[in-house]
Motif scaffolding. Sequence first.
Motif, mmCIF file in Angstrom:
data_model
loop_
_atom_site.group_PDB
_atom_site.id
_atom_site.type_symbol
_atom_site.label_atom_id
_atom_site.label_comp_id
_atom_site.label_asym_id
_atom_site.label_seq_id
_atom_site.Cartn_x
_atom_site.Cartn_y
_atom_site.Cartn_z
ATOM 1 N N PHE A 96 0.811 -1.214 0.000
ATOM 2 C CA PHE A 96 0.000 0.000 0.000
ATOM 3 C C PHE A 96 0.851 1.274 0.000
ATOM 4 O O PHE A 96 0.302 2.387 0.009
ATOM 5 N N GLU A 145 1.976 6.167 -7.418
ATOM 6 C CA GLU A 145 1.014 5.143 -7.013
ATOM 7 C C GLU A 145 1.656 4.164 -6.046
ATOM 8 O O GLU A 145 2.884 4.037 -5.977
ATOM 9 N N SER A 146 0.827 3.457 -5.295
ATOM 10 C CA SER A 146 1.331 2.406 -4.422
ATOM 11 C C SER A 146 1.907 1.265 -5.259
ATOM 12 O O SER A 146 1.629 1.129 -6.458
ATOM 13 N N ASP A 160 -10.136 -4.259 2.522
ATOM 14 C CA ASP A 160 -10.667 -2.914 2.273
ATOM 15 C C ASP A 160 -9.594 -2.010 1.668
ATOM 16 O O ASP A 160 -9.878 -1.200 0.775
ATOM 17 N N GLY A 161 -8.366 -2.155 2.132
ATOM 18 C CA GLY A 161 -7.277 -1.366 1.566
ATOM 19 C C GLY A 161 -7.026 -1.712 0.110
ATOM 20 O O GLY A 161 -6.747 -0.821 -0.711
ATOM 21 N N ARG A 192 -9.258 -2.803 -2.017
ATOM 22 C CA ARG A 192 -10.352 -2.216 -2.808
ATOM 23 C C ARG A 192 -10.165 -0.709 -2.980
ATOM 24 O O ARG A 192 -10.534 -0.143 -4.019
ATOM 25 N N GLU A 193 -9.577 -0.066 -1.992
ATOM 26 C CA GLU A 193 -9.326 1.376 -2.097
ATOM 27 C C GLU A 193 -8.237 1.671 -3.124
ATOM 28 O O GLU A 193 -8.351 2.617 -3.917
ATOM 29 N N HIS A 194 -7.171 0.873 -3.122
ATOM 30 C CA HIS A 194 -6.047 1.130 -4.022
ATOM 31 C C HIS A 194 -6.314 0.681 -5.450
ATOM 32 O O HIS A 194 -5.835 1.329 -6.400
ATOM 33 N N PRO A 224 -9.663 -0.360 -7.161
ATOM 34 C CA PRO A 224 -11.100 -0.640 -7.104
ATOM 35 C C PRO A 224 -11.627 -1.487 -8.258
ATOM 36 O O PRO A 224 -12.713 -2.067 -8.144
#
Length: 331
Positions: free
Chosen positions: A30, A37-38, A63-64, A66-68, A70
């Motif tokens: 992340f 970008e990560s 969840d992380g 999906r955030e990075h 999607p």
Amino acid sequence: MERPIVALVLAGGTGTRLYPASRSDRPKQFLSFGEDESLLAETVSRVGFADETYVLTRDSFADGVREHVPNAAVLTEPEPKDTGPALAYAAHRIREQVGDCVLLCLPSDHRISGPFETVARTAARVAVETEGLVTVGIEPDRPATGYGYIKPGPSENGFAPVETFHEKPDRETATEYVREGFYWNAGLFAWTPTALLSAASSSPLAPMVERLDDGDHDDAFAAVDPVSIDYAVLEDAENAFVVPAALDWDDLGSWDAFERVLDGQDGNAVLGEAVSIDADGNVLASDGHISAVGVEDLVVASFDDRTLVVPKEEAQRVREVVGELRDDGRF
């Protein structure tokens, strides 16, 4: 090639050797390490040519993910048990959901430049044509001791059978491997789900495959010990092939790797802000500011309220620090 390519990105680790930037709630995939970008987002962008992309991670990171990224599908493994169980589990789940496909498997923490799509499509083609297990072999530019090596057989049509896999060597052996034309084992793979699961069925992963076939995912993980895919399957496989790749590639596994991917500043590799005086050959990484005076060949990494100082040649020992912190509940 008629089968769809499904990219499978492994993102369940925490990156313990990149402590203190990486922590239990902030895994390295992340983090961006100076880029826009990560690492995870870069990896998913790199496989944008795939028909579908899955990310395999642990439940606490879902969840992380999906955030990075999607647009990627997310699979969560019941528990982390190294790449052997992870890849077998993902192959079984993706075959259930997608059907007949070819998997392109890759870690989420590599920096790669060059014709990656061409190499990946070749690996996918070879996986389908041979019905075998394909690994991408990086053409080495130095006798690195931190990577495994692959000895190829005679090459034909862009790939070669694997004669042997070799574990991380000492300097003298690594020099000989490079001289003899071995490749680095980069942990980049292509295979059909059926090919991998068939090989896994006669390996230490057999109890897992049996339980996956019965639909019992949790018991499948409980039935096997942690093991890498190399030890569990590839090293004894009779149908393993290697596709050579002339890529600029690096595994960002530990802090010493950053001197190869960061621009130099006064003889040091710097991530963040730093001032150095009579200091040379250091890796200086921070989310704030580091001053280094009269020191050589150190890693100095400072993030949040944590600071790490270690000789560069002993950067792998960061795991020992993390082990103590985990025991105390402070990682």
